[in-house]
Design a protein around this motif. Structure first.
Motif, PDB file in Angstrom:
ATOM      1  N   THR A 190       0.932  -1.075  -0.065  1.00 19.03           N
ATOM      2  CA  THR A 190      -0.014  -0.132  -0.133  1.00 19.03           C
ATOM      3  C   THR A 190       0.794   1.118   0.017  1.00 19.03           C
ATOM      4  O   THR A 190       1.862   1.249   0.783  1.00 19.03           O
ATOM      5  CB  THR A 190      -0.921   0.134   1.448  1.00 19.03           C
ATOM      6  OG1 THR A 190      -1.743  -1.081   1.232  1.00 19.03           O
ATOM      7  CG2 THR A 190      -1.822   1.260   1.382  1.00 19.03           C
ATOM      8  N   ARG A 191       0.440   2.286  -0.939  1.00 19.53           N
ATOM      9  CA  ARG A 191       1.425   3.431  -1.054  1.00 19.53           C
ATOM     10  C   ARG A 191       0.444   4.481  -0.389  1.00 19.53           C
ATOM     11  O   ARG A 191      -0.858   4.783  -0.681  1.00 19.53           O
ATOM     12  CB  ARG A 191       1.615   3.730  -2.311  1.00 19.53           C
ATOM     13  CG  ARG A 191       2.630   2.736  -3.080  1.00 19.53           C
ATOM     14  CD  ARG A 191       2.841   3.005  -4.456  1.00 19.53           C
ATOM     15  NE  ARG A 191       3.389   4.062  -4.589  1.00 19.53           N
ATOM     16  CZ  ARG A 191       4.917   4.077  -4.775  1.00 19.53           C
ATOM     17  NH1 ARG A 191       5.593   3.041  -4.754  1.00 19.53           N
ATOM     18  NH2 ARG A 191       5.486   5.318  -4.994  1.00 19.53           N
ATOM     19  N   ILE A 224       0.380   9.026   9.059  1.00 17.68           N
ATOM     20  CA  ILE A 224       1.069   9.962   9.940  1.00 17.68           C
ATOM     21  C   ILE A 224       2.274   9.603  10.372  1.00 17.68           C
ATOM     22  O   ILE A 224       2.242   8.456  10.825  1.00 17.68           O
ATOM     23  CB  ILE A 224      -0.081  10.449  10.822  1.00 17.68           C
ATOM     24  CG1 ILE A 224      -1.488  11.023  10.443  1.00 17.68           C
ATOM     25  CG2 ILE A 224       0.526  11.355  11.790  1.00 17.68           C
ATOM     26  CD1 ILE A 224      -1.429  12.044   9.574  1.00 17.68           C
ATOM     27  N   ARG A 225       3.218  10.226  10.386  1.00 16.32           N
ATOM     28  CA  ARG A 225       4.529   9.947  10.774  1.00 16.32           C
ATOM     29  C   ARG A 225       4.360   9.943  12.485  1.00 16.32           C
ATOM     30  O   ARG A 225       4.054  11.027  13.010  1.00 16.32           O
ATOM     31  CB  ARG A 225       5.573  10.778  10.556  1.00 16.32           C
ATOM     32  CG  ARG A 225       7.174  10.330  10.995  1.00 16.32           C
ATOM     33  CD  ARG A 225       7.681   9.116  10.537  1.00 16.32           C
ATOM     34  NE  ARG A 225       8.888   9.028  10.775  1.00 16.32           N
ATOM     35  CZ  ARG A 225       9.374   7.991  11.632  1.00 16.32           C
ATOM     36  NH1 ARG A 225       8.723   7.176  12.067  1.00 16.32           N
ATOM     37  NH2 ARG A 225      10.707   7.931  11.579  1.00 16.32           N
ATOM     38  N   GLU A 278      10.735   0.082  10.596  1.00 20.43           N
ATOM     39  CA  GLU A 278      11.411  -0.830   9.899  1.00 20.43           C
ATOM     40  C   GLU A 278      10.860  -1.852   8.862  1.00 20.43           C
ATOM     41  O   GLU A 278      11.407  -2.506   8.037  1.00 20.43           O
ATOM     42  CB  GLU A 278      11.963  -1.975  11.107  1.00 20.43           C
ATOM     43  CG  GLU A 278      12.986  -1.251  12.049  1.00 20.43           C
ATOM     44  CD  GLU A 278      12.184  -0.475  13.260  1.00 20.43           C
ATOM     45  OE1 GLU A 278      12.902  -0.383  14.325  1.00 20.43           O
ATOM     46  OE2 GLU A 278      11.057  -0.488  13.214  1.00 20.43           O
ATOM     47  N   ASP A 279       9.518  -1.954   8.865  1.00 21.04           N
ATOM     48  CA  ASP A 279       8.915  -2.613   8.013  1.00 21.04           C
ATOM     49  C   ASP A 279       8.272  -1.785   6.989  1.00 21.04           C
ATOM     50  O   ASP A 279       7.402  -2.314   6.060  1.00 21.04           O
ATOM     51  CB  ASP A 279       7.521  -3.395   8.671  1.00 21.04           C
ATOM     52  CG  ASP A 279       8.100  -4.451   9.724  1.00 21.04           C
ATOM     53  OD1 ASP A 279       9.132  -4.883   9.627  1.00 21.04           O
ATOM     54  OD2 ASP A 279       7.388  -4.418  10.885  1.00 21.04           O
ATOM     55  N   CYS A 280       8.699  -0.801   6.741  1.00 24.68           N
ATOM     56  CA  CYS A 280       8.262   0.308   5.739  1.00 24.68           C
ATOM     57  C   CYS A 280       9.090   0.658   4.655  1.00 24.68           C
ATOM     58  O   CYS A 280      10.592   0.772   5.068  1.00 24.68           O
ATOM     59  CB  CYS A 280       7.555   1.604   6.529  1.00 24.68           C
ATOM     60  SG  CYS A 280       6.183   0.981   7.333  1.00 24.68           S
ATOM     61  N   ARG A 281       9.014   1.194   3.462  1.00 26.53           N
ATOM     62  CA  ARG A 281       9.977   2.016   2.798  1.00 26.53           C
ATOM     63  C   ARG A 281       9.393   3.220   2.479  1.00 26.53           C
ATOM     64  O   ARG A 281       8.081   3.460   2.171  1.00 26.53           O
ATOM     65  CB  ARG A 281      10.106   1.363   1.432  1.00 26.53           C
ATOM     66  CG  ARG A 281      10.883  -0.341   1.414  1.00 26.53           C
ATOM     67  CD  ARG A 281      11.144  -0.619   0.197  1.00 26.53           C
ATOM     68  NE  ARG A 281      10.341  -0.374  -0.966  1.00 26.53           N
ATOM     69  CZ  ARG A 281       9.224  -1.022  -1.498  1.00 26.53           C
ATOM     70  NH1 ARG A 281       9.047  -2.122  -0.878  1.00 26.53           N
ATOM     71  NH2 ARG A 281       8.663  -0.811  -2.637  1.00 26.53           N
ATOM     72  N   LEU A 282      10.354   4.302   2.519  1.00 22.12           N
ATOM     73  CA  LEU A 282       9.836   5.701   2.290  1.00 22.12           C
ATOM     74  C   LEU A 282      10.521   6.077   0.860  1.00 22.12           C
ATOM     75  O   LEU A 282      11.620   6.025   0.736  1.00 22.12           O
ATOM     76  CB  LEU A 282      10.491   6.312   3.240  1.00 22.12           C
ATOM     77  CG  LEU A 282       9.737   7.873   3.518  1.00 22.12           C
ATOM     78  CD1 LEU A 282       8.378   7.775   3.869  1.00 22.12           C
ATOM     79  CD2 LEU A 282      10.533   8.649   4.702  1.00 22.12           C
ATOM     80  N   VAL A 313       5.968   9.392   0.138  1.00 21.94           N
ATOM     81  CA  VAL A 313       5.238   8.449   0.284  1.00 21.94           C
ATOM     82  C   VAL A 313       5.843   7.312   0.919  1.00 21.94           C
ATOM     83  O   VAL A 313       6.826   6.758   0.717  1.00 21.94           O
ATOM     84  CB  VAL A 313       4.592   7.973  -1.178  1.00 21.94           C
ATOM     85  CG1 VAL A 313       4.006   6.564  -1.021  1.00 21.94           C
ATOM     86  CG2 VAL A 313       4.225   9.110  -1.840  1.00 21.94           C
ATOM     87  N   VAL A 314       4.958   6.722   1.943  1.00 22.93           N
ATOM     88  CA  VAL A 314       5.384   5.432   2.737  1.00 22.93           C
ATOM     89  C   VAL A 314       4.682   4.283   1.879  1.00 22.93           C
ATOM     90  O   VAL A 314       3.678   4.168   1.790  1.00 22.93           O
ATOM     91  CB  VAL A 314       5.065   5.447   4.127  1.00 22.93           C
ATOM     92  CG1 VAL A 314       3.525   5.283   4.280  1.00 22.93           C
ATOM     93  CG2 VAL A 314       5.569   4.268   4.845  1.00 22.93           C
ATOM     94  N   ILE A 315       5.482   3.056   1.706  1.00 23.62           N
ATOM     95  CA  ILE A 315       5.197   1.892   1.057  1.00 23.62           C
ATOM     96  C   ILE A 315       5.135   1.059   2.360  1.00 23.62           C
ATOM     97  O   ILE A 315       5.932   0.592   3.084  1.00 23.62           O
ATOM     98  CB  ILE A 315       6.246   1.429   0.205  1.00 23.62           C
ATOM     99  CG1 ILE A 315       6.215   2.692  -0.952  1.00 23.62           C
ATOM    100  CG2 ILE A 315       5.827   0.255  -0.566  1.00 23.62           C
ATOM    101  CD1 ILE A 315       7.471   2.362  -2.025  1.00 23.62           C
TER     102      ILE A 315
END
Length: 430
Positions: free
Chosen positions: A82-83, A106-107, A134-138, A142-144
């Motif tokens: 999800t993006r 929201i960060r 740790e389980d996301c990519r930025l 946009v966070v993935i």
């Protein structure tokens, strides 16, 4: 402040099992101390006099358990990444400051309040899930988020620790650091506690000498009074040291009468018997009453309980044995719970832990017995109780070199190595 009945300590006679004696004694004792507020910084080891009811939830708001991104679970794709655009930031003490909208992330940082949702949103409660960073990519703004996270993950709920209106501390609780901290977490600055029990402590006997004084032939230094004062102070009692009283009946009687006027409990060790030089018995009886309890225990058997009338109130008196080991054992198992009850405590019995015995021991039936022991690693690496090699009731050094007491019940006559036993560690009876 309640008062004791005048027959509170009646109950001597034949050898009595320890549990029966404690039931009789503790069942008749009442709290005699008043209540005072103390700041949290001085509440440790005091006895809580009134229950504490939480006025607020702890935590006050849903908050994040991790650093990551707060999202609506319904915005996540269950089967693919999800993006979501990252719009806004929430940190501990610094909430987002606006409603969070569907379709955004929201960060968020550990301890930050979870953002609320807008009233116009389908889920006005706001984001309900936090994805660890740790389980996301930025990618830019946009966070993935990868699939597989559960609804509500990494979200701590309001009231998860404490619910408003709930009694979180019971009256009679002896306050440890964790209870003091819990009181602080609901915003309290003081706690109502029992006032210290006022204990008058004295010794009698012309053979006793104060430490530091010259020791003549036939004299001994008085150690019991110092041992008892230290144990009473650990319980939060206010100890008055009356020193050593001479073997003169009128001096003893007058000293007890004066002490009873300003104290809640009088304690002595040794010197309470029927010998012509033991004047404590006669002095107590002249001022109130005295009962000898012959308990089925070793060490310690003869103990005296009584009351001295002071104006319109009876002040309890405890006469412990004179041997140093016996005085410590009987204080720990008999006098200590009485002191705690008089101060309003609810947990009176010392904690016993099951350990394996690394020794053999024989004892009489129908008698509770305590064996001094150290805890040592056995062949399997577990702790086992090893008996102190000398068991005389006058060997105070044995209490220093032991970790605690193995308590053997009345029905045990032979203890074989490897048997499981109850162990009372000295560091657990502060």
């Amino acid at each position: 402040m309640a008062q004791l009945t005048d027959d509170c300590f009646a109950g001597g006679g034949p050898l009595m099992p320890l549990d029966e004696a404690l039931d009789r004694l503790l069942g008749r004792l009442v709290t005699v101390t008043g209540v005072e507020p103390v700041p949290l910084t001085r509440a440790g080891d005091r006895i809580l006099a009134e229950p504490v009811v939480a006025p607020i939830d702890v935590p006050r708001h849903d908050n994040s358990a991790v650093d990551g991104y707060a999202v609506y679970f319904e915005d996540l794709n269950a089967n693919a990444e999800t993006r979501l655009p990252v719009n806004g930031r929430a940190a501990a003490g610094h909430p987002l400051g606006r409603p969070a909208r569907r379709g955004e992330a929201i960060r968020i940082f550990t301890g930050a309040a979870m953002p609320l949702g807008a009233a116009t949103e389908p889920d006005s409660a706001g984001p309900d899930t936090v994805m660890m960073q740790e389980d996301c990519r930025l990618e830019g703004d946009v966070v993935i988020i990868r699939p597989g996270i559960k609804r509500g993950a990494n979200r701590r709920l309001a009231g998860e620790d404490v619910r408003a209106g709930r009694t979180i501390l019971e009256a009679g609780t002896r306050l440890r650091p964790q209870e003091v901290g819990l009181a602080a977490s609901i915003g309290l600055t003081t706690l109502p506690v029992s006032q210290p029990l006022r204990v008058a402590l004295f010794s009698t006997g012309d053979e006793l000498v104060e430490p530091g004084m010259p020791l003549e032939t036939g004299a001994i230094y008085d150690s019991n009074r110092y041992t008892l004062a230290a144990m009473l102070s650990q319980l939060g009692a206010a100890v008055t040291d009356l020193g050593i009283l001479p073997d003169r009946r009128e001096v003893v009687r007058l000293s007890l009468a004066v002490a009873a006027q300003e104290h809640d409990l009088l304690i002595t060790s040794g010197g309470v018997s029927v010998g012509e030089e033991d004047h404590v018995k006669a002095a107590v009886e002249a001022l109130g009453n005295l009962h000898f309890w012959r308990l089925a225990i070793k060490p310690g058997r003869p103990i005296a309980f009584g009351q001295i009338m002071s104006e319109d109130r009876p002040v309890p008196f405890i006469g412990l044995p004179g041997n140093p080991v016996a005085v410590m054992v009987t204080f720990l198992r008999i006098a200590r719970p009485m002191v705690l009850r008089l101060m309003g405590a609810k947990d009176l019995a010392p904690p016993l832990f099951r350990v394996r015995a690394a020794f053999e021991h024989k004892k009489k039936k129908d008698r509770r017995e305590w064996v001094r022991a150290r805890l040592v690693p056995d062949s399997a690496g577990d702790l086992a109780a090893q008996k102190f090699p000398r068991d005389g009731a006058g060997i105070l050094s044995s209490m220093v070199e032991s970790d605690g007491l193995v308590e053997l019940p009345e029905d045990t006559t032979h203890l074989a190595p490897g048997s499981m036993v109850d162990f009372l560690p000295f560091n657990e009876v502060r």
